[in-house]
Design an enzyme around this catalytic site. Structure first.
Site, PDB file in Angstrom:
ATOM      1  N   ARG A 239       5.055  -2.590  -3.829  1.00  0.00           N
ATOM      2  CA  ARG A 239       4.916  -1.139  -3.766  1.00  0.00           C
ATOM      3  C   ARG A 239       5.401  -0.559  -5.098  1.00  0.00           C
ATOM      4  NH1 ARG A 239       1.916  -1.859  -0.283  1.00  0.00           N
ATOM      5  NH2 ARG A 239       1.873  -1.072   1.853  1.00  0.00           N
ATOM      6  N   GLU A 268       0.655   6.689  -6.544  1.00  0.00           N
ATOM      7  CA  GLU A 268      -0.767   6.407  -6.317  1.00  0.00           C
ATOM      8  C   GLU A 268      -1.465   7.605  -5.671  1.00  0.00           C
ATOM      9  OE1 GLU A 268      -1.340   2.697  -4.215  1.00  0.00           O
ATOM     10  OE2 GLU A 268       0.065   1.701  -5.564  1.00  0.00           O
ATOM     11  N   HIS A 286      -4.542  -1.303  -6.505  1.00  0.00           N
ATOM     12  CA  HIS A 286      -3.995  -1.668  -5.184  1.00  0.00           C
ATOM     13  C   HIS A 286      -5.034  -2.477  -4.393  1.00  0.00           C
ATOM     14  CE1 HIS A 286      -0.719  -0.369  -2.101  1.00  0.00           C
ATOM     15  NE2 HIS A 286      -1.192  -1.578  -1.814  1.00  0.00           N
TER      16      HIS A 286
HETATM   17  C1  GLV Z   1      -1.092  -3.473   1.112  1.00  0.00           C
HETATM   18  O1  GLV Z   1      -0.507  -2.976   0.196  1.00  0.00           O
HETATM   19  C2  GLV Z   1      -0.516  -3.699   2.396  1.00  0.00           C
HETATM   20  O2  GLV Z   1       0.642  -3.307   2.632  1.00  0.00           O
HETATM   21  O3  GLV Z   1      -1.197  -4.280   3.244  1.00  0.00           O
END
Ligand code: GLV
Ligand code: GLV
Length: 319
Positions: A239, A268, A286
């Protein structure tokens, strides 16, 4: 019964739910704003919901949820977008999609490590720009991985898999987590470090695999970055807010480390221009879990969790 899905998801999840006589409402393709989500939830009562990691399901949104809501299945392994404690107080089961995306995210993590080490993105841009005028001894020099130290911060499912891949590449693995990972140490020769600082000091490649919580927010800050080796690569597929992005930009700009690979960002979908301009960073939107198979599996798991709860059973992936 009625289930709200905040975005279209791949695979046959929707028909699976409908096959169980569940009415399904899928919101429009673009991202739902919090206000719109609240309005949607207030307008109609739902028994379950499938949400994305980009949906903010905080206390305010949960206050708008009707009392018949039994389950919120997050289409992600991370669930920092949901106020889990408040949901539980309302008797709502929150679930995630662990396991299925481990391999995909670990492979993407290694793609970023290799991309930064071999400068493959810069090299591709160089060729496309017709700058390739002949072989040169010192053109686009990168770094090797064999024999180097791979440091894992957060040795859960994904971090452990990245450690295994690194081990297969002939890297020495060191890791930090709140406790030793015995299963990992049985599989490969991985050395436990008592602090993240030790991992940062020693590693040629540092890969971060932490959930976002109050304690992990900015846990890689300017001071921590200053511990890193000048030839080091930092990769983050967890993250964004786990790393102080401003401090990282300054570290990269001053070339205090070799480079970075980032799949996640602090705010983001915003990616600062200062970061986009740097040649020594590889950026992906991402998409670390974005394989065709995995995104389909994640949908299946989210649906299975919704069905389990709505049928009065136990959710396989309650968080
Ligand atoms: C992606 O970032 C997830 O948490 O699945
Ligand atoms: C050597 O470069 C090491 O990473 O230990």
């Amino acid at each position: 019964m009625k289930v709200l899905i905040t975005h279209s998801i791949p695979g046959n999840g929707v028909s699976l739910l409908r096959g169980h006589n569940i009415e399904v409402r899928v919101l429009e393709k673009k991202k739902v704003r919090k206000g719109d989500l609240i309005a949607t939830l207030k307008k109609e009562a739902y028994d379950g919901m499938i949400s994305l990691l980009t949906d903010t399901i905080d206390e305010e949104v949960l206050s708008a949820v009707g009392s018949q809501m039994k389950v919120i299945a997050n289409y992600a392994v991370g669930f920092n977008n949901i106020a889990v404690k408040k949901a539980k107080e309302q008797g709502i089961v929150v679930t995630n999609t662990p396991g299925v995306l481990t391999e995909t995210v670990a492979e993407h993590t290694f793609a970023l490590i290799l991309a930064v080490a071999t400068r493959v993105v810069e090299a591709d841009a160089f060729v496309r720009a017709k700058q390739f005028t002949g072989w040169e001894p010192e053109l686009l020099l990168g770094v090797d991985l064999l024999g180097k130290t791979l440091g894992i911060i957060g040795a859960g499912r994904i971090g452990s898999r990245v450690a295994e891949i690194g081990n297969a590449f002939g890297m020495e693995v060191v890791y930090h987590d709140m406790q030793k990972n015995k299963a990992l140490e049985e599989k490969i020769d991985a050395e436990y470090c008592g602090s993240p600082d030790e991992v940062l000091r020693r590693s040629a490649v540092v890969s971060v695999h932490l959930p976002l919580t109050d304690t992990t927010y900015h846990c890689i800050d300017a001071q921590k970055l200053s511990l890193m080796r000048s030839d080091a690569i930092l990769v983050n597929t967890s993250r964004g807010p786990v790393i102080d992005e401003k401090a990282l930009i300054s570290t990269l700009r001053q070339r205090k480390i070799f480079g970075a690979g980032l799949d996640v960002f602090e705010h983001e979908p915003a990616v600062p221009a200062a970061l986009r301009k740097l040649p020594n960073v590889v950026l992906t939107p991402h998409t670390a879990s974005a394989s065709i198979a995995t995104r389909g599996e994640m949908a299946k798991i989210a649906v299975e969790n919704v069905l389990a709860v709505l049928h009065g059973g136990k959710a396989p992936n309650e968080v």
